[in-house]
Write a protein that holds these residues in place. Structure first.
Motif, PDB file in Angstrom:
ATOM      1  N   LEU A 149       0.832  -1.199   0.129  1.00 27.96           N
ATOM      2  CA  LEU A 149       0.002  -0.084   0.023  1.00 27.96           C
ATOM      3  C   LEU A 149       0.841   1.172  -0.161  1.00 27.96           C
ATOM      4  N   TRP A 150       2.126   1.285  -0.291  1.00 26.15           N
ATOM      5  CA  TRP A 150       3.053   2.311  -0.438  1.00 26.15           C
ATOM      6  C   TRP A 150       2.387   3.395  -1.157  1.00 26.15           C
ATOM      7  N   ASP A 151       1.970   3.214  -2.419  1.00 22.89           N
ATOM      8  CA  ASP A 151       1.264   4.266  -3.257  1.00 22.89           C
ATOM      9  C   ASP A 151       0.432   4.839  -2.699  1.00 22.89           C
ATOM     10  N   LEU A 152      -0.490   4.422  -1.575  1.00 17.81           N
ATOM     11  CA  LEU A 152      -1.628   4.874  -1.160  1.00 17.81           C
ATOM     12  C   LEU A 152      -1.465   5.745   0.447  1.00 17.81           C
ATOM     13  N   ALA A 153      -0.333   5.462   0.470  1.00 17.21           N
ATOM     14  CA  ALA A 153       0.171   6.505   1.702  1.00 17.21           C
ATOM     15  C   ALA A 153       0.502   7.771   1.426  1.00 17.21           C
ATOM     16  N   PRO A 154      -0.137   8.774   2.412  1.00 10.92           N
ATOM     17  CA  PRO A 154       0.175  10.240   2.355  1.00 10.92           C
ATOM     18  C   PRO A 154       1.665  10.649   2.011  1.00 10.92           C
ATOM     19  N   GLU A 155       1.871  11.333   0.954  1.00 13.91           N
ATOM     20  CA  GLU A 155       3.183  11.708   0.723  1.00 13.91           C
ATOM     21  C   GLU A 155       3.504  13.070   0.883  1.00 13.91           C
ATOM     22  N   ASN A 156       2.646  13.789   1.598  1.00 15.21           N
ATOM     23  CA  ASN A 156       2.730  15.267   1.984  1.00 15.21           C
ATOM     24  C   ASN A 156       2.206  15.409   3.485  1.00 15.21           C
ATOM     25  N   LEU A 157       2.941  16.264   4.274  1.00 11.33           N
ATOM     26  CA  LEU A 157       2.517  16.362   5.725  1.00 11.33           C
ATOM     27  C   LEU A 157       0.565  16.794   5.445  1.00 11.33           C
ATOM     28  N   LEU A 158       0.603  17.802   4.576  1.00 11.85           N
ATOM     29  CA  LEU A 158      -0.889  18.307   4.677  1.00 11.85           C
ATOM     30  C   LEU A 158      -1.684  17.347   4.063  1.00 11.85           C
ATOM     31  N   ASP A 159      -1.401  16.201   3.486  1.00  8.16           N
ATOM     32  CA  ASP A 159      -2.338  15.157   3.196  1.00  8.16           C
ATOM     33  C   ASP A 159      -2.933  14.598   4.363  1.00  8.16           C
ATOM     34  N   PHE A 160      -2.364  14.855   5.442  1.00  8.36           N
ATOM     35  CA  PHE A 160      -3.069  14.261   6.653  1.00  8.36           C
ATOM     36  C   PHE A 160      -4.124  15.354   7.014  1.00  8.36           C
ATOM     37  N   PRO A 161      -5.343  14.685   7.964  1.00  9.72           N
ATOM     38  CA  PRO A 161      -6.038  15.557   8.416  1.00  9.72           C
ATOM     39  C   PRO A 161      -5.522  16.752   9.262  1.00  9.72           C
ATOM     40  N   VAL A 162      -6.110  18.014   8.998  1.00 11.03           N
ATOM     41  CA  VAL A 162      -5.814  19.108   9.765  1.00 11.03           C
ATOM     42  C   VAL A 162      -6.742  19.648  10.562  1.00 11.03           C
ATOM     43  N   ASN A 163      -6.611  19.640  12.088  1.00 10.77           N
ATOM     44  CA  ASN A 163      -7.740  20.019  12.965  1.00 10.77           C
ATOM     45  C   ASN A 163      -7.249  21.190  13.583  1.00 10.77           C
TER      46      ASN A 163
END
Length: 338
Positions: free
Chosen positions: A35-49
């Motif tokens: 699943l490497w291709d599906l992992a977030p590749e930028n920090l801003l791809d993670f949720p921002v709360n």
């Protein structure tokens, strides 16, 4: 006695390296973690709360994303060591984690939940998994050390790591939190990333700092999660401790944990969890090489315990110079190829 003990280490380690290097080169997507291709590749791809980037460390894809961001941010420092960032020595961490995921070692071994199972929550990483807990200190802690070192530059938001549902006190969740709880460990990881932020560095020096931080993480986490071994079968629990001991010997040689080397090295690690009834060196369904690797790690651990850790100290002394480390790697390879 010193020469004899040194040869014991060499001969014990040799099947591990030999079998790893005897495999054909992995190709295509096989070299990357699942699943490497599906992992977030930028920090801003993670949720921002609010003003925080929120990362769920107990989700395989999020933890993989942490590694992906580390590799991407450090890629320019490893341009000379292989095409397409393949020479980046941080590859060892996600490739190992991918092996843990693929072999079911991140799932709940107690059977209390469906965490980590194909017919349940496949991407869930169980806090009851010894492997998952140990890996926290080889994923989240390095990542926060990189944040503190400035590898990602000035971030627009703080980083927050979500805690597990239980055992919350066994982990830390931000740079400030980890710094207050385990300053020495954070220093070790920060030191590695600070070297890579410099304009130039010697690869052997970088490997030395990486392995120092790596073994420090294991040494810190091993006693903390020893109770988690009770959820595993006796053969799997023994293998876990044998593997942790073996890492110390591998670390002393400054083994290069780039993409190719790591994939070769772990080819003959067990491709499933060990269960009751698995008896070395005749585990059913395992190749002779896989059985040999497990026997080697077991014998090395036993020998080191019998000598009160002296065997490791002797090996580390022999590997204390760049020439010695090169000789150690070459000796292992030559013995096993003959």
């Amino acid at each position: 006695f010193g020469i004899r003990a040194l040869l014991v280490v060499t001969v014990t380690l040799s099947p591990v390296t030999a079998t790893a290097q005897s495999e054909n080169h992995a190709s295509g997507e096989d070299v990357y973690p699942p699943l490497w291709d599906l992992a977030p590749e930028n920090l801003l791809d993670f949720p921002v709360n609010g003003n925080k980037i929120v990362i769920s460390a107990w989700n395989y894809q999020d933890r993989l994303g942490v590694y992906k961001n580390l590799l991407k941010a450090s890629a320019k420092y490893f341009d000379d060591f292989g095409p397409q960032n393949s020479g980046n020595i941080l590859w060892g961490l996600p490739v190992q984690h991918g092996w843990q995921f693929r072999t079911g070692r991140l799932a709940d071994p107690s059977g209390v939940s469906s965490c980590g199972y194909e017919n349940g929550e496949l991407l869930c990483q169980s806090v009851r998994s010894w492997w998952s807990c140990m890996n926290y200190y080889l994923s989240i802690i390095p990542f926060l050390g990189a944040v503190e070192a400035g590898l990602f530059g000035q971030l627009p938001y703080e980083i927050e790591i979500l805690p597990p549902e239980e055992q919350k006190d066994d982990f830390c969740y931000s740079v400030k939190d980890c710094r207050s709880r385990m300053p020495k460990l954070m220093d070790d990881w920060k030191a590695f990333f600070e070297v890579n932020i410099l304009s130039s560095f010697a690869l052997d020096d970088a490997l030395g700092l990486l392995w120092k931080a790596h073994t420090s993480s294991i040494a810190y986490a091993l006693p903390k999660f020893r109770d988690s071994l009770k959820h595993l079968s006796d053969p799997e629990a023994n293998f876990g401790e044998d593997w942790a001991n073996g890492v110390d010997f591998i670390a002393a040689t400054h083994f290069s944990t780039d993409l190719l080397n790591t994939n070769h090295f772990q080819t003959f690690l067990p491709q499933r969890m060990l269960v009751e009834g698995d008896v070395l060196p005749h585990i059913s369904g395992f190749s002779p090489e896989q059985n040999k690797v497990l026997v080697s790690l077991r014998d090395l651990h036993r020998a080191n315990k019998l000598t009160g850790g002296f065997l490791l100290k002797l090996w580390q002394k022999a590997m204390s110079t760049e020439a010695g480390r090169k000789m150690g790697r070459n000796l292992i390879e030559s013995l096993t190829s003959s």
